[in-house]
Motif scaffolding. Sequence first.
Motif, PDB file in Angstrom:
ATOM      1  N   VAL A 129       0.836  -1.204   0.000  1.00  0.00           N
ATOM      2  CA  VAL A 129       0.000   0.000   0.000  1.00  0.00           C
ATOM      3  C   VAL A 129       0.867   1.248   0.000  1.00  0.00           C
ATOM      4  CG1 VAL A 129      -1.751   1.301   1.252  1.00  0.00           C
ATOM      5  CG2 VAL A 129      -1.886  -1.193   1.171  1.00  0.00           C
ATOM      6  N   LEU A 130       1.893   1.257   0.844  1.00  0.00           N
ATOM      7  CA  LEU A 130       2.799   2.419   0.889  1.00  0.00           C
ATOM      8  C   LEU A 130       3.462   2.623  -0.464  1.00  0.00           C
ATOM      9  CD1 LEU A 130       4.133   4.667   2.509  1.00  0.00           C
ATOM     10  CD2 LEU A 130       5.899   3.032   3.198  1.00  0.00           C
ATOM     11  N   ARG A 131       3.875   1.532  -1.099  1.00  0.00           N
ATOM     12  CA  ARG A 131       4.534   1.648  -2.403  1.00  0.00           C
ATOM     13  C   ARG A 131       3.603   2.262  -3.434  1.00  0.00           C
ATOM     14  NH1 ARG A 131       9.542   2.218  -3.753  1.00  0.00           N
ATOM     15  NH2 ARG A 131       8.618   3.964  -4.833  1.00  0.00           N
ATOM     16  N   ARG A 132       2.332   1.852  -3.417  1.00  0.00           N
ATOM     17  CA  ARG A 132       1.370   2.401  -4.376  1.00  0.00           C
ATOM     18  C   ARG A 132       1.108   3.875  -4.101  1.00  0.00           C
ATOM     19  NH1 ARG A 132      -2.147  -1.675  -2.905  1.00  0.00           N
ATOM     20  NH2 ARG A 132      -3.945  -0.282  -2.963  1.00  0.00           N
ATOM     21  N   LEU A 133       1.006   4.236  -2.825  1.00  0.00           N
ATOM     22  CA  LEU A 133       0.801   5.636  -2.474  1.00  0.00           C
ATOM     23  C   LEU A 133       1.964   6.497  -2.956  1.00  0.00           C
ATOM     24  CD1 LEU A 133      -0.626   5.294   1.132  1.00  0.00           C
ATOM     25  CD2 LEU A 133      -1.763   6.452  -0.752  1.00  0.00           C
ATOM     26  N   VAL A 134       3.180   6.012  -2.706  1.00  0.00           N
ATOM     27  CA  VAL A 134       4.370   6.766  -3.100  1.00  0.00           C
ATOM     28  C   VAL A 134       4.457   6.862  -4.618  1.00  0.00           C
ATOM     29  CG1 VAL A 134       6.887   6.772  -3.081  1.00  0.00           C
ATOM     30  CG2 VAL A 134       5.625   6.221  -0.988  1.00  0.00           C
ATOM     31  N   ASP A 135       4.257   5.744  -5.307  1.00  0.00           N
ATOM     32  CA  ASP A 135       4.328   5.744  -6.773  1.00  0.00           C
ATOM     33  C   ASP A 135       3.333   6.731  -7.366  1.00  0.00           C
ATOM     34  OD1 ASP A 135       6.276   3.839  -6.695  1.00  0.00           O
ATOM     35  OD2 ASP A 135       4.969   2.159  -7.241  1.00  0.00           O
ATOM     36  N   ARG A 136       2.123   6.730  -6.812  1.00  0.00           N
ATOM     37  CA  ARG A 136       1.091   7.632  -7.351  1.00  0.00           C
ATOM     38  C   ARG A 136       1.471   9.083  -7.110  1.00  0.00           C
ATOM     39  NH1 ARG A 136      -5.441   7.339  -6.313  1.00  0.00           N
ATOM     40  NH2 ARG A 136      -5.936   9.400  -7.121  1.00  0.00           N
ATOM     41  N   ALA A 137       1.978   9.379  -5.917  1.00  0.00           N
ATOM     42  CA  ALA A 137       2.350  10.764  -5.609  1.00  0.00           C
ATOM     43  C   ALA A 137       3.500  11.233  -6.491  1.00  0.00           C
ATOM     44  CB  ALA A 137       2.732  10.875  -4.141  1.00  0.00           C
ATOM     45  N   VAL A 138       4.482  10.366  -6.699  1.00  0.00           N
ATOM     46  CA  VAL A 138       5.661  10.746  -7.475  1.00  0.00           C
ATOM     47  C   VAL A 138       5.311  10.933  -8.946  1.00  0.00           C
ATOM     48  CG1 VAL A 138       7.915   9.947  -8.290  1.00  0.00           C
ATOM     49  CG2 VAL A 138       7.305   9.722  -5.878  1.00  0.00           C
ATOM     50  N   THR A 139       4.467  10.057  -9.487  1.00  0.00           N
ATOM     51  CA  THR A 139       4.169  10.119 -10.919  1.00  0.00           C
ATOM     52  C   THR A 139       3.171  11.214 -11.270  1.00  0.00           C
ATOM     53  OG1 THR A 139       2.461   8.414 -10.651  1.00  0.00           O
ATOM     54  CG2 THR A 139       4.673   7.679 -11.277  1.00  0.00           C
ATOM     55  N   THR A 140       2.383  11.668 -10.306  1.00  0.00           N
ATOM     56  CA  THR A 140       1.371  12.681 -10.615  1.00  0.00           C
ATOM     57  C   THR A 140       1.821  14.105 -10.293  1.00  0.00           C
ATOM     58  OG1 THR A 140       0.313  12.372  -8.448  1.00  0.00           O
ATOM     59  CG2 THR A 140      -0.545  11.075 -10.302  1.00  0.00           C
ATOM     60  N   THR A 141       2.923  14.256  -9.556  1.00  0.00           N
ATOM     61  CA  THR A 141       3.348  15.610  -9.212  1.00  0.00           C
ATOM     62  C   THR A 141       3.990  16.296 -10.408  1.00  0.00           C
ATOM     63  OG1 THR A 141       4.644  16.960  -7.674  1.00  0.00           O
ATOM     64  CG2 THR A 141       5.633  14.887  -8.393  1.00  0.00           C
ATOM     65  N   THR A 142       3.738  17.586 -10.529  1.00  0.00           N
ATOM     66  CA  THR A 142       4.353  18.373 -11.597  1.00  0.00           C
ATOM     67  C   THR A 142       5.385  19.346 -11.036  1.00  0.00           C
ATOM     68  OG1 THR A 142       2.568  20.017 -11.423  1.00  0.00           O
ATOM     69  CG2 THR A 142       2.279  18.224 -13.019  1.00  0.00           C
ATOM     70  N   GLN A 143       5.601  19.284  -9.740  1.00  0.00           N
ATOM     71  CA  GLN A 143       6.529  20.205  -9.113  1.00  0.00           C
ATOM     72  C   GLN A 143       7.957  19.673  -9.213  1.00  0.00           C
ATOM     73  OE1 GLN A 143       5.105  20.620  -5.115  1.00  0.00           O
ATOM     74  NE2 GLN A 143       3.398  21.928  -5.691  1.00  0.00           N
ATOM     75  N   PRO A 144       8.942  20.578  -9.311  1.00  0.00           N
ATOM     76  CA  PRO A 144      10.337  20.123  -9.345  1.00  0.00           C
ATOM     77  C   PRO A 144      10.724  19.494  -8.008  1.00  0.00           C
ATOM     78  CG  PRO A 144      10.213  22.498  -9.079  1.00  0.00           C
ATOM     79  CD  PRO A 144       8.820  22.039  -9.351  1.00  0.00           C
ATOM     80  N   ALA A 145      11.763  18.680  -8.042  1.00  0.00           N
ATOM     81  CA  ALA A 145      12.239  18.050  -6.811  1.00  0.00           C
ATOM     82  C   ALA A 145      12.618  19.129  -5.797  1.00  0.00           C
ATOM     83  CB  ALA A 145      13.439  17.163  -7.106  1.00  0.00           C
ATOM     84  N   PRO A 146      12.257  18.927  -4.530  1.00  0.00           N
ATOM     85  CA  PRO A 146      12.547  19.943  -3.517  1.00  0.00           C
ATOM     86  C   PRO A 146      14.033  19.971  -3.194  1.00  0.00           C
ATOM     87  CG  PRO A 146      11.686  17.980  -2.479  1.00  0.00           C
ATOM     88  CD  PRO A 146      11.602  17.745  -3.961  1.00  0.00           C
ATOM     89  N   PRO A 147      14.542  21.101  -2.687  1.00  0.00           N
ATOM     90  CA  PRO A 147      15.933  21.119  -2.226  1.00  0.00           C
ATOM     91  C   PRO A 147      16.094  20.179  -1.040  1.00  0.00           C
ATOM     92  CG  PRO A 147      14.772  23.092  -1.505  1.00  0.00           C
ATOM     93  CD  PRO A 147      13.846  22.366  -2.436  1.00  0.00           C
ATOM     94  N   GLU A 148      17.262  19.567  -0.930  1.00  0.00           N
ATOM     95  CA  GLU A 148      17.464  18.613   0.160  1.00  0.00           C
ATOM     96  C   GLU A 148      17.526  19.373   1.484  1.00  0.00           C
ATOM     97  OE1 GLU A 148      20.440  14.981   1.454  1.00  0.00           O
ATOM     98  OE2 GLU A 148      20.241  15.600  -0.628  1.00  0.00           O
ATOM     99  N   PRO A 149      16.749  18.934   2.479  1.00  0.00           N
ATOM    100  CA  PRO A 149      16.770  19.613   3.781  1.00  0.00           C
ATOM    101  C   PRO A 149      18.094  19.373   4.495  1.00  0.00           C
ATOM    102  CG  PRO A 149      15.433  17.632   3.878  1.00  0.00           C
ATOM    103  CD  PRO A 149      15.798  17.820   2.444  1.00  0.00           C
ATOM    104  N   ASP A 150      18.353  20.184   5.488  1.00  0.00           N
ATOM    105  CA  ASP A 150      19.587  20.080   6.262  1.00  0.00           C
ATOM    106  C   ASP A 150      19.436  18.944   7.278  1.00  0.00           C
ATOM    107  OD1 ASP A 150      22.016  20.502   7.440  1.00  0.00           O
ATOM    108  OD2 ASP A 150      21.367  22.214   8.635  1.00  0.00           O
ATOM    109  N   LEU A 151      19.856  17.751   6.895  1.00  0.00           N
ATOM    110  CA  LEU A 151      19.695  16.564   7.727  1.00  0.00           C
ATOM    111  C   LEU A 151      21.047  16.071   8.230  1.00  0.00           C
ATOM    112  CD1 LEU A 151      17.192  14.515   5.526  1.00  0.00           C
ATOM    113  CD2 LEU A 151      16.652  16.172   7.319  1.00  0.00           C
TER     114      LEU A 151
END
Length: 213
Positions: A129-151
């Motif tokens: 289920v998590l994989r499907r949620l992630v796949d759907r979110a990644v494939t449907t977004t039109t926004q550029p990849a976010p900058p990497e946070p300070d981790l």
Amino acid sequence: MIRVLIVDDQQLVRAGLRMLCESTSDMTVVGQADNGRDAVRLAEQFVPDVVLMDLRMPGMDGITATKRILDIRPVTRILVLTTFDDDDHVYPALTAGACGFLAKDVAPADLITAVRRAATGESPFSPAVLRRLVDRAVTTTTQPAPPEPDLTAREREVLTLVGAGMSNAQIGENLHVGITTVKTHVANLMVKTRCDNRVRLAVLAVRLGLVPP
């Protein structure tokens, strides 16, 4: 004792879930409902810790019931039981406040573990289920990849494992740290990344290239 409310429109499913929960020494089933309207009423009456919630039911569906239960008692943990053709319902349920999602073909032992995790504040997801949620979110977004946070290096490792679908216990085993430490890292990640649930953390991990899409 974990107080569980079971919500499903199929009597056989409810009976099986009740038998499974009550086979443990730390759970009691406080009520059962076959529709969302009764689920809201019973949640207010019996104050469950965890609700096992079906999504598609006659009358009020599980999404609406989830929102109304959480409006009444925000600390209730709602764990959705979903089938593979429920994808269009899962995101709205997440938005409504569900804490986790399990496929209906989940192994009995994994369901019991998920209820316990939900009761302690975690967000359990069946890996598929998590994989499907992630796949759907990644494939449907039109926004550029976010900058990497300070981790920190450790937070980056934890984010990677969240993105791989691991539970807190699995992350702890993988990194040889206690589960309390993992929970602290996950909480810090949510603050730093402004991701308010585990799905959004997993999506971020994929979009940052920490795990393969």
